[in-house]
Design a protein around this motif. Structure first.
Motif, short mmCIF file in Angstrom:
data_model
loop_
_atom_site.label_atom_id
_atom_site.label_comp_id
_atom_site.label_asym_id
_atom_site.label_seq_id
_atom_site.Cartn_x
_atom_site.Cartn_y
_atom_site.Cartn_z
N LEU A 272 0.85 -1.19 0.00
CA LEU A 272 0.00 0.00 0.00
C LEU A 272 0.88 1.24 0.00
CD1 LEU A 272 -2.63 -1.27 2.54
CD2 LEU A 272 -3.02 -0.81 0.12
N LEU A 273 0.65 2.12 -0.97
CA LEU A 273 1.44 3.33 -1.15
C LEU A 273 0.53 4.55 -1.16
CD1 LEU A 273 3.71 2.02 -4.04
CD2 LEU A 273 4.34 2.30 -1.63
N PRO A 274 1.07 5.73 -0.84
CA PRO A 274 0.23 6.94 -0.84
C PRO A 274 -0.43 7.17 -2.21
CG PRO A 274 2.33 7.40 0.19
CD PRO A 274 2.44 6.02 -0.44
N ARG A 275 -1.71 7.48 -2.18
CA ARG A 275 -2.45 7.80 -3.41
C ARG A 275 -2.22 9.28 -3.69
NH1 ARG A 275 -8.86 7.89 -3.04
NH2 ARG A 275 -8.41 9.90 -2.08
N PRO A 276 -1.90 9.64 -4.93
CA PRO A 276 -1.76 11.06 -5.23
C PRO A 276 -3.10 11.76 -5.14
CG PRO A 276 -1.65 9.77 -7.25
CD PRO A 276 -1.72 8.79 -6.11
N ALA A 277 -3.07 13.03 -4.77
CA ALA A 277 -4.30 13.83 -4.72
C ALA A 277 -4.60 14.36 -6.12
CB ALA A 277 -4.13 14.99 -3.75
N ARG A 278 -5.87 14.46 -6.45
CA ARG A 278 -6.28 15.05 -7.72
C ARG A 278 -6.51 16.54 -7.47
NH1 ARG A 278 -10.36 11.63 -10.82
NH2 ARG A 278 -8.43 10.46 -11.02
N PRO A 279 -5.94 17.41 -8.28
CA PRO A 279 -6.16 18.85 -8.06
C PRO A 279 -7.66 19.18 -8.04
CG PRO A 279 -4.45 18.50 -9.71
CD PRO A 279 -5.08 17.16 -9.43
N THR A 280 -8.04 19.97 -7.06
CA THR A 280 -9.45 20.33 -6.89
C THR A 280 -10.05 20.89 -8.18
OG1 THR A 280 -9.02 20.79 -4.57
CG2 THR A 280 -11.05 21.69 -5.49
N ALA A 281 -9.29 21.71 -8.89
CA ALA A 281 -9.79 22.32 -10.13
C ALA A 281 -10.10 21.28 -11.21
CB ALA A 281 -8.76 23.32 -10.66
N ARG A 282 -9.49 20.09 -11.13
CA ARG A 282 -9.72 19.06 -12.15
C ARG A 282 -10.88 18.12 -11.80
NH1 ARG A 282 -5.49 18.83 -16.05
NH2 ARG A 282 -7.01 17.50 -17.06
N LEU A 283 -11.38 18.18 -10.58
CA LEU A 283 -12.44 17.27 -10.18
C LEU A 283 -13.75 17.49 -10.94
CD1 LEU A 283 -11.84 17.01 -6.35
CD2 LEU A 283 -11.60 15.18 -8.04
N ALA A 284 -14.01 18.69 -11.39
CA ALA A 284 -15.23 18.95 -12.16
C ALA A 284 -15.18 18.20 -13.49
CB ALA A 284 -15.41 20.44 -12.40
N ARG A 285 -14.03 18.21 -14.13
CA ARG A 285 -13.88 17.54 -15.43
C ARG A 285 -13.63 16.04 -15.26
NH1 ARG A 285 -8.99 18.64 -19.31
NH2 ARG A 285 -8.33 16.64 -18.54
#
Length: 84
Positions: free
Chosen positions: A51-64
Motif C-alpha cells: 500500500l502506497l500513498p495515493r496522489p491527490a487530484r487537483p481540486t480544479a480538475r475534479l469537475a472535469r
C-alpha cells in the motif's frame, strides 16, 4: 486515470480525492493512513500488495474528472493479507 475511491475500505472514513491521507495498492484498493499503519501493516488485505500513498487530484480538475462515488466497505478487523 485512478478511480479515486471516496472512503477507506476498512473503517469507511471519508478520503477526499483532492486531499492527502489515502493509500492504494496496484488494484486501487483504498485505505486511510491509520488503517495502513495499524491493522494492515502496509499490506493490502485483498491482494497482498504493498500500500502506497495515493496522489491527490487537483481540486480544479475534479469537475472535469470526478472521483468515484462507489464506496467499498469490508471491515478489516481480524483480516490478514493473503499469502503469495
Amino acid at each position: 486515470m485512478l478511480a479515486m475511491r471516496p472512503g477507506c475500505e476498512c473503517c469507511d472514513r471519508d478520503l477526499p480525492a483532492d486531499a492527502a491521507g489515502a493509500y492504494i495498492c496496484s488494484y486501487e484498493c483504498t485505505f486511510c493512513a491509520d488503517c495502513v499503519s495499524g491493522t494492515l501493516a502496509g499490506i493490502c488485505p485483498n491482494c497482498g500488495g504493498e500500500l502506497l500513498p495515493r496522489p491527490a487530484r487537483p481540486t480544479a480538475r475534479l469537475a472535469r474528472d470526478p472521483a468515484s462515488t462507489t464506496r467499498v466497505y469490508k471491515p478489516c478487523e481480524g483480516r490478514t493479507a493473503p499469502t503469495a
